[in-house]
Design a protein around this motif. Structure first.
Motif, PDB file in Angstrom:
ATOM      1  N   ALA A   1       8.334  10.062  -6.870  1.00 61.75           N
ATOM      2  CA  ALA A   1       7.591  10.121  -5.604  1.00 61.75           C
ATOM      3  C   ALA A   1       8.346   9.294  -4.572  1.00 61.75           C
ATOM      4  O   ALA A   1       9.503   9.571  -4.289  1.00 61.75           O
ATOM      5  N   GLN A   2       7.736   8.249  -4.047  1.00 65.70           N
ATOM      6  CA  GLN A   2       8.394   7.417  -3.036  1.00 65.70           C
ATOM      7  C   GLN A   2       9.157   6.240  -3.638  1.00 65.70           C
ATOM      8  O   GLN A   2       9.854   5.524  -2.927  1.00 65.70           O
ATOM      9  N   MET A   3       9.026   6.038  -4.931  1.00 64.87           N
ATOM     10  CA  MET A   3       9.649   4.874  -5.579  1.00 64.87           C
ATOM     11  C   MET A   3      11.099   5.159  -5.951  1.00 64.87           C
ATOM     12  O   MET A   3      11.390   6.162  -6.601  1.00 64.87           O
ATOM     13  N   PRO A   4      12.009   4.262  -5.575  1.00 64.05           N
ATOM     14  CA  PRO A   4      13.410   4.456  -5.962  1.00 64.05           C
ATOM     15  C   PRO A   4      13.632   4.058  -7.423  1.00 64.05           C
ATOM     16  O   PRO A   4      12.864   3.273  -7.976  1.00 64.05           O
TER      17      PRO A   4
ATOM     18  N   THR B   1       0.812  -1.229   0.000  1.00 64.95           N
ATOM     19  CA  THR B   1       0.000   0.000   0.000  1.00 64.95           C
ATOM     20  C   THR B   1       0.839   1.270   0.000  1.00 64.95           C
ATOM     21  O   THR B   1       0.293   2.368   0.076  1.00 64.95           O
ATOM     22  N   ILE B   2       2.147   1.154  -0.097  1.00 66.69           N
ATOM     23  CA  ILE B   2       2.992   2.353  -0.127  1.00 66.69           C
ATOM     24  C   ILE B   2       2.881   3.035  -1.488  1.00 66.69           C
ATOM     25  O   ILE B   2       2.729   4.246  -1.582  1.00 66.69           O
ATOM     26  N   GLY B   3       2.961   2.243  -2.544  1.00 66.94           N
ATOM     27  CA  GLY B   3       2.841   2.767  -3.900  1.00 66.94           C
ATOM     28  C   GLY B   3       1.425   2.585  -4.405  1.00 66.94           C
ATOM     29  O   GLY B   3       0.568   2.023  -3.714  1.00 66.94           O
ATOM     30  N   PRO B   4       1.166   3.040  -5.626  1.00 63.89           N
ATOM     31  CA  PRO B   4      -0.188   2.914  -6.171  1.00 63.89           C
ATOM     32  C   PRO B   4      -0.616   1.470  -6.415  1.00 63.89           C
ATOM     33  O   PRO B   4       0.213   0.597  -6.646  1.00 63.89           O
ATOM     34  N   ASN B   5      -1.918   1.248  -6.351  1.00 63.40           N
ATOM     35  CA  ASN B   5      -2.521  -0.036  -6.681  1.00 63.40           C
ATOM     36  C   ASN B   5      -2.464  -0.150  -8.203  1.00 63.40           C
ATOM     37  O   ASN B   5      -3.128   0.597  -8.919  1.00 63.40           O
ATOM     38  N   LEU B   6      -1.655  -1.070  -8.700  1.00 65.11           N
ATOM     39  CA  LEU B   6      -1.450  -1.190 -10.145  1.00 65.11           C
ATOM     40  C   LEU B   6      -2.693  -1.702 -10.868  1.00 65.11           C
ATOM     41  O   LEU B   6      -2.911  -1.358 -12.031  1.00 65.11           O
ATOM     42  N   ASP B   7      -3.512  -2.496 -10.179  1.00 67.28           N
ATOM     43  CA  ASP B   7      -4.753  -2.982 -10.798  1.00 67.28           C
ATOM     44  C   ASP B   7      -5.700  -1.818 -11.087  1.00 67.28           C
ATOM     45  O   ASP B   7      -6.386  -1.801 -12.106  1.00 67.28           O
TER      46      ASP B   7
END
Length: 135
Positions: A105-108, A81-87
């Motif tokens: 954003a928060q993704m490396p 739940t940290i990143g977006p729900n890809l579905d």
């Protein structure tokens, strides 16, 4: 001594200023658009974008890279739940390759830990799994 002319001019000026822009609130967007307006952000084309990804290989890349720790993807049985729900997001191939390569954003960024082919593979897997669009 009061000066009625000066007071009247002041009041008239105040009324004029109060009436400026009285047609409603100003908006930075025009009411009429000529041409087309991009509705989705354009992602840069990275080294992985022109490659054809293999969705089956992408499944293992998704798991080994830890994507499921942050993202929800039903096909991978991940519920991060940290990143977006890809579905729900249903990203397109260009967006996935750019985001995985460069982060945001928060993704490396994964450009130093995954090869361009691995990025293409995981992008194909996400797009195929979610019904996103391919190039």
């Amino acid at each position: 001594m009061r000066r009625p002319g000066l007071i009247a001019a002041f009041l008239l000026g105040a009324l004029v200023l109060a009436g400026c822009n009285s047609e409603g609130t100003a908006s930075p967007t025009p009411k009429t658009v000529i041409g087309t307006v991009a509705t989705t952000p354009l992602f840069p084309i990275g080294a992985a974008f022109p490659l054809k990804g293999d969705s089956k290989k992408g499944s293992s890349v998704y798991s080994s890279a830890g994507c499921g720790n942050c993202h929800t993807l039903a096909a991978a049985h991940s519920t991060g739940t940290i990143g977006p729900n890809l579905d729900t997001l249903k990203p397109d191939y260009r967006a996935v390759t750019a985001q995985v390569t460069n982060g945001g954003a928060q993704m490396p960024p994964f450009k130093s830990s995954l090869s361009s082919q691995q990025i293409a593979d995981v992008a194909a897997y996400v797009v195929d799994s979610t019904g996103g669009t391919t190039p």
